[in-house]
Design a protein around this motif. Structure first.
Motif, PDB file in Angstrom:
ATOM      1  N   LYS A   1       7.216   0.553  -5.450  1.00  0.00           N
ATOM      2  CA  LYS A   1       7.120   0.814  -4.023  1.00  0.00           C
ATOM      3  C   LYS A   1       8.135   0.073  -3.004  1.00  0.00           C
ATOM      4  CE  LYS A   1       4.866   2.718  -0.564  1.00  0.00           C
ATOM      5  NZ  LYS A   1       5.172   3.846  -0.260  1.00  0.00           N
TER       6      LYS A   1
ATOM      7  N   ASP B   1      11.459   1.379  -3.208  1.00  0.00           N
ATOM      8  CA  ASP B   1      11.402   2.849  -2.468  1.00  0.00           C
ATOM      9  C   ASP B   1      11.536   2.527  -0.743  1.00  0.00           C
ATOM     10  OD1 ASP B   1      11.289   4.813  -4.295  1.00  0.00           O
ATOM     11  OD2 ASP B   1       9.144   5.687  -3.517  1.00  0.00           O
ATOM     12  N   GLU B   2      10.804   1.324  -0.327  1.00  0.00           N
ATOM     13  CA  GLU B   2      10.944   1.058   0.966  1.00  0.00           C
ATOM     14  C   GLU B   2      12.258   0.550   1.153  1.00  0.00           C
ATOM     15  OE1 GLU B   2       7.865  -1.864   1.569  1.00  0.00           O
ATOM     16  OE2 GLU B   2       6.097  -0.403   1.319  1.00  0.00           O
TER      17      GLU B   2
ATOM     18  N   GLU C   1      -2.535   0.778  -4.557  1.00  0.00           N
ATOM     19  CA  GLU C   1      -3.760  -0.063  -4.354  1.00  0.00           C
ATOM     20  C   GLU C   1      -4.772   0.402  -5.418  1.00  0.00           C
ATOM     21  OE1 GLU C   1      -3.668   2.456  -0.693  1.00  0.00           O
ATOM     22  OE2 GLU C   1      -2.061   1.711  -1.928  1.00  0.00           O
TER      23      GLU C   1
ATOM     24  N   LYS D   1      13.698   0.506   5.372  1.00  0.00           N
ATOM     25  CA  LYS D   1      12.707  -0.696   5.995  1.00  0.00           C
ATOM     26  C   LYS D   1      13.550  -2.279   6.008  1.00  0.00           C
ATOM     27  CE  LYS D   1       8.144   0.340   5.589  1.00  0.00           C
ATOM     28  NZ  LYS D   1       6.686  -0.143   5.046  1.00  0.00           N
TER      29      LYS D   1
ATOM     30  N   ARG E   1      -1.782   6.155  -5.523  1.00  0.00           N
ATOM     31  CA  ARG E   1      -1.791   4.991  -4.604  1.00  0.00           C
ATOM     32  C   ARG E   1      -1.692   3.852  -5.242  1.00  0.00           C
ATOM     33  NH1 ARG E   1      -1.998   6.522   0.375  1.00  0.00           N
ATOM     34  NH2 ARG E   1      -2.451   4.242   1.093  1.00  0.00           N
TER      35      ARG E   1
ATOM     36  N   LYS F   1       0.755  -1.123  -0.078  1.00  0.00           N
ATOM     37  CA  LYS F   1       0.009  -0.104  -0.046  1.00  0.00           C
ATOM     38  C   LYS F   1       1.080   1.103  -0.057  1.00  0.00           C
ATOM     39  CE  LYS F   1      -3.779  -2.533   1.343  1.00  0.00           C
ATOM     40  NZ  LYS F   1      -4.218  -3.195   0.239  1.00  0.00           N
ATOM     41  N   GLY F   2       0.272   2.482  -0.543  1.00  0.00           N
ATOM     42  CA  GLY F   2       1.026   3.641  -0.303  1.00  0.00           C
ATOM     43  C   GLY F   2       1.016   4.251  -1.558  1.00  0.00           C
ATOM     44  N   VAL F   3       1.724   5.261  -1.578  1.00  0.00           N
ATOM     45  CA  VAL F   3       1.898   6.389  -2.787  1.00  0.00           C
ATOM     46  C   VAL F   3       3.192   6.117  -3.407  1.00  0.00           C
ATOM     47  CG1 VAL F   3       1.814   8.742  -3.477  1.00  0.00           C
ATOM     48  CG2 VAL F   3       0.274   7.753  -1.745  1.00  0.00           C
TER      49      VAL F   3
END
Length: 120
Positions: free
Chosen positions: A99, A102-103, A84, A108, A82, A75-77
């Motif tokens: 995403k 990015d994480e 999802e 993370k 977004r 989930k997320g932008v």
């Protein structure tokens, strides 16, 4: 309607950018590969073959051995959208990968990135 340009770009042309983004944040190429394996089901050999063949993004995801069933937990932008809420399946897969990278670059832990449930 014409396909988005990303669909026809070779995955191999973008892959080094994923790795560079991760390495700038003291993460490793192996972690990028692990994310790709988790998301798509490609083995290391399969990934290297796709890179060597200069497979385009659309084909890369269409030929993925086993898209991870937990990917809907991402989930997320990304790029102002977004993930999802993206309706077009191929674009959603591409943005899932964006995403996850990015994480990784944001520091993370791999367990969180790969949506592993903690054993309590």
């Amino acid at each position: 309607m014409t396909k988005p340009k990303i669909y026809t770009m070779s995955f191999a042309s973008v892959y080094p950018h994923y790795v560079k983004k991760a390495e700038r944040k003291d993460r490793a190429k192996e972690e990028v590969d692990e994310i790709i394996h988790w998301l798509t089901g490609y083995s290391q050999e399969g990934l290297e073959e796709q890179l060597e063949k200069q497979t385009d993004f659309e084909t890369f995801f269409a030929e993925a051995p086993q898209m991870n069933s937990s990917r809907d937990q991402i989930k997320g932008v990304i790029c102002g959208v977004r993930v999802e809420e993206i309706e077009e399946p191929t674009m959603r897969e591409i943005r899932y990968l964006d995403k996850l990278i990015d994480e990784l670059a944001k520091g993370k832990k791999m367990e969180k990135i790969l949506r592993k449930r903690s054993k309590n």
